[in-house]
Design an enzyme around this catalytic site. Sequence first.
Site, PDB file in Angstrom:
ATOM      1  N   GLU A 111      79.826 -31.005 -10.046  1.00 48.22           N
ATOM      2  CA  GLU A 111      78.893 -29.601 -10.122  1.00 48.22           C
ATOM      3  C   GLU A 111      79.543 -28.565  -9.093  1.00 48.22           C
ATOM      4  O   GLU A 111      78.914 -27.723  -8.980  1.00 48.22           O
ATOM      5  CB  GLU A 111      77.529 -30.293  -9.374  1.00 48.22           C
ATOM      6  CG  GLU A 111      76.374 -29.360  -9.493  1.00 48.22           C
ATOM      7  CD  GLU A 111      76.624 -28.776  -7.874  1.00 48.22           C
ATOM      8  OE1 GLU A 111      75.660 -27.786  -7.593  1.00 48.22           O
ATOM      9  OE2 GLU A 111      77.199 -29.245  -7.131  1.00 48.22           O
ATOM     10  N   TRP A 112      80.699 -28.815  -8.807  1.00 54.24           N
ATOM     11  CA  TRP A 112      81.342 -27.599  -8.201  1.00 54.24           C
ATOM     12  C   TRP A 112      80.992 -27.347  -6.785  1.00 54.24           C
ATOM     13  O   TRP A 112      81.533 -26.360  -6.435  1.00 54.24           O
ATOM     14  CB  TRP A 112      81.680 -26.264  -9.108  1.00 54.24           C
ATOM     15  CG  TRP A 112      81.831 -26.772 -10.542  1.00 54.24           C
ATOM     16  CD1 TRP A 112      82.569 -27.996 -11.108  1.00 54.24           C
ATOM     17  CD2 TRP A 112      81.036 -26.105 -11.693  1.00 54.24           C
ATOM     18  NE1 TRP A 112      82.373 -27.892 -12.388  1.00 54.24           N
ATOM     19  CE2 TRP A 112      81.604 -26.740 -12.947  1.00 54.24           C
ATOM     20  CE3 TRP A 112      80.107 -24.918 -11.903  1.00 54.24           C
ATOM     21  CZ2 TRP A 112      81.191 -26.518 -14.195  1.00 54.24           C
ATOM     22  CZ3 TRP A 112      79.703 -24.720 -13.031  1.00 54.24           C
ATOM     23  CH2 TRP A 112      80.287 -25.595 -14.226  1.00 54.24           C
ATOM     24  N   GLY A 113      80.160 -28.110  -6.356  1.00 53.00           N
ATOM     25  CA  GLY A 113      79.579 -27.738  -4.936  1.00 53.00           C
ATOM     26  C   GLY A 113      78.473 -26.492  -4.833  1.00 53.00           C
ATOM     27  O   GLY A 113      78.283 -26.187  -3.672  1.00 53.00           O
TER      28      GLY A 113
ATOM     29  N   ASN B 117      75.555 -26.449  -5.656  1.00 54.22           N
ATOM     30  CA  ASN B 117      74.375 -26.870  -4.809  1.00 54.22           C
ATOM     31  C   ASN B 117      74.430 -27.896  -3.598  1.00 54.22           C
ATOM     32  O   ASN B 117      73.536 -28.741  -3.430  1.00 54.22           O
ATOM     33  CB  ASN B 117      73.337 -27.288  -5.790  1.00 54.22           C
ATOM     34  CG  ASN B 117      72.912 -26.204  -7.068  1.00 54.22           C
ATOM     35  OD1 ASN B 117      72.163 -25.482  -6.562  1.00 54.22           O
ATOM     36  ND2 ASN B 117      73.746 -26.494  -8.001  1.00 54.22           N
TER      37      ASN B 117
ATOM     38  N   ASP C  52      79.355 -33.155 -15.999  1.00 51.59           N
ATOM     39  CA  ASP C  52      80.012 -31.614 -15.523  1.00 51.59           C
ATOM     40  C   ASP C  52      78.588 -30.860 -15.446  1.00 51.59           C
ATOM     41  O   ASP C  52      77.443 -31.339 -15.659  1.00 51.59           O
ATOM     42  CB  ASP C  52      80.873 -31.065 -16.697  1.00 51.59           C
ATOM     43  CG  ASP C  52      81.806 -30.199 -16.031  1.00 51.59           C
ATOM     44  OD1 ASP C  52      81.629 -29.653 -14.995  1.00 51.59           O
ATOM     45  OD2 ASP C  52      82.891 -29.966 -16.734  1.00 51.59           O
TER      46      ASP C  52
ATOM     47  N   ASP D  44      87.198 -25.462 -10.009  1.00 45.17           N
ATOM     48  CA  ASP D  44      88.465 -26.104 -10.434  1.00 45.17           C
ATOM     49  C   ASP D  44      89.818 -25.734  -9.666  1.00 45.17           C
ATOM     50  O   ASP D  44      90.046 -24.600  -9.479  1.00 45.17           O
ATOM     51  CB  ASP D  44      88.749 -25.768 -12.089  1.00 45.17           C
ATOM     52  CG  ASP D  44      87.705 -26.420 -12.861  1.00 45.17           C
ATOM     53  OD1 ASP D  44      86.794 -26.863 -12.347  1.00 45.17           O
ATOM     54  OD2 ASP D  44      87.918 -26.292 -14.007  1.00 45.17           O
TER      55      ASP D  44
HETATM   56  C1  GLA Z   1      84.903 -27.878 -15.829  1.00 45.51           C
HETATM   57  C2  GLA Z   1      85.352 -29.093 -14.780  1.00 45.51           C
HETATM   58  C3  GLA Z   1      86.920 -29.409 -15.080  1.00 45.51           C
HETATM   59  C4  GLA Z   1      86.940 -29.870 -16.661  1.00 45.51           C
HETATM   60  C5  GLA Z   1      86.383 -28.721 -17.597  1.00 45.51           C
HETATM   61  C6  GLA Z   1      86.384 -29.517 -18.939  1.00 45.51           C
HETATM   62  O1  GLA Z   1      85.727 -26.752 -15.869  1.00 45.51           O
HETATM   63  O2  GLA Z   1      85.089 -28.587 -13.622  1.00 45.51           O
HETATM   64  O3  GLA Z   1      87.419 -30.396 -14.144  1.00 45.51           O
HETATM   65  O4  GLA Z   1      86.224 -31.066 -16.744  1.00 45.51           O
HETATM   66  O5  GLA Z   1      85.101 -28.208 -17.137  1.00 45.51           O
HETATM   67  O6  GLA Z   1      85.790 -28.355 -19.852  1.00 45.51           O
END
Ligand code: GLA
Length: 426
Positions: free
Chosen positions: A204-206, A208, A171, A226
């Site tokens: 890394e949620w995109g 970068n 993460d 998320d």
């Molecule tokens: C981030 C991630 C989620 C999950 C949580 C856990 O938000 O994007 O998918 O893993 O952390 O804390």
Amino acid sequence: MLVRVFEDMTPSPKPLHYSQTMKHLTQIIFALAGFACASLHAQKFDGLALTPPMGWNSWNKFQCDVDETIIRAMADAMATNGMKAAGYEYINIDDCWQGERDAQGFIQPDAVKFPSGIRALADYVHAKGLKLGIYSDVGYKTCGGRIASRGHEFQDAQTYASWGVDYLKFDWCNAEGLKAEGAYTTMRDALHAAGRPIVFSLCEWGNNQPWTWAKDVGHLWRTTTDIYPAFDGILDHTNWQQWSVLKIIDAQKPIREAAGPGHWNDPDMLEVGNGMSANEDRAHFSMWCMLAAPLISGNDLAHMKPAVLEILTNPDVLAVDRDALGVEGFVYSTNANVEIWFKPLAGGDWAMCALNRGQEAQRVSFDWKQEKVADTFSQRTADFSSIIYDVRNLWTQKDLGTTQAALAAEVPGHDVLLLRLTKKMN
Ligand code: GLA
């Protein structure tokens, strides 16, 4: 890496306590061993995730309330309910499994939630013919505030390998001062140095644009923030957001060319069975398959309705996701609230999905012979005026004739019509 080694080797002004000395020595050994191995074989494990990974993860349903009883129950369910037979294999523990580091810096599981330890859990999961995944974070702390891997990457990778872990989700919380590509490459090298083939899932949620650099770093990378179990809209928490199914789908449209066997865009874990309606669950799942997305279920596998299990295990729909060509679908046309998506499949087949984004039912008419589908990326075309395809509805599992007759169907709100087109044998 070198900086950390030199820091550790700087003479200490006062005598070190024995355990401190051991800890420093251990860190130096891991750092040097890691650096040496990483320099020799700086790469990810090849040959993993040649089709999008399939499994289950604890976060979407249980968040931090995860323990070894739940993990065992999910493995029991997956092994016996048809999911394993359908291709699901990973049982992934997300955040909040971690306890403290020991005197030598080795991470320990939370002793209350995981009293038997992760090695025992891996043995349990492996005995069912499944694989175990675990979670950490680039920072000092995870998103849930647990101890993470910063400064301990090689040691943690070694620990996961020694436990028999098969998959790591890594993460991006508390990443202050880190560059994404460097931080994830360090962990890739650490996993490789540890020697056990472990699928590496970048989370890394995109932020970068990992789709521009992560092909040789990980096997999959999150492309957005998320998900939450809603078909449309955004859940705003002021300093961060959660995105619905449609919002996430839209973010995938420009980046489809980044994905392929062994390196997938990850539009986040599934919310099937977590509160959306049956048609929304079906549309969500269909579109993840059209996107060749990792299929990591996120519901309570031990207590799901048969209708949810049917969605998760439909073999014809799964075949669209797991198709060997590994090419993501694309929007061919849009009319009112309906998007027509096409996905080229191995052997000349196509998947076609009519996605009704609106809440009202829509009539869909598609006169095949007037349409010519061309994908410059895969260099595949479907010229329906010269080639006839058999048409199969993958959810009803009924044959609908051929592309010689125009398609006319009604798609309910927030639902799909998902078809497979197969070249007709003469
Ligand atoms: C981030 C991630 C989620 C999950 C949580 C856990 O938000 O994007 O998918 O893993 O952390 O804390």
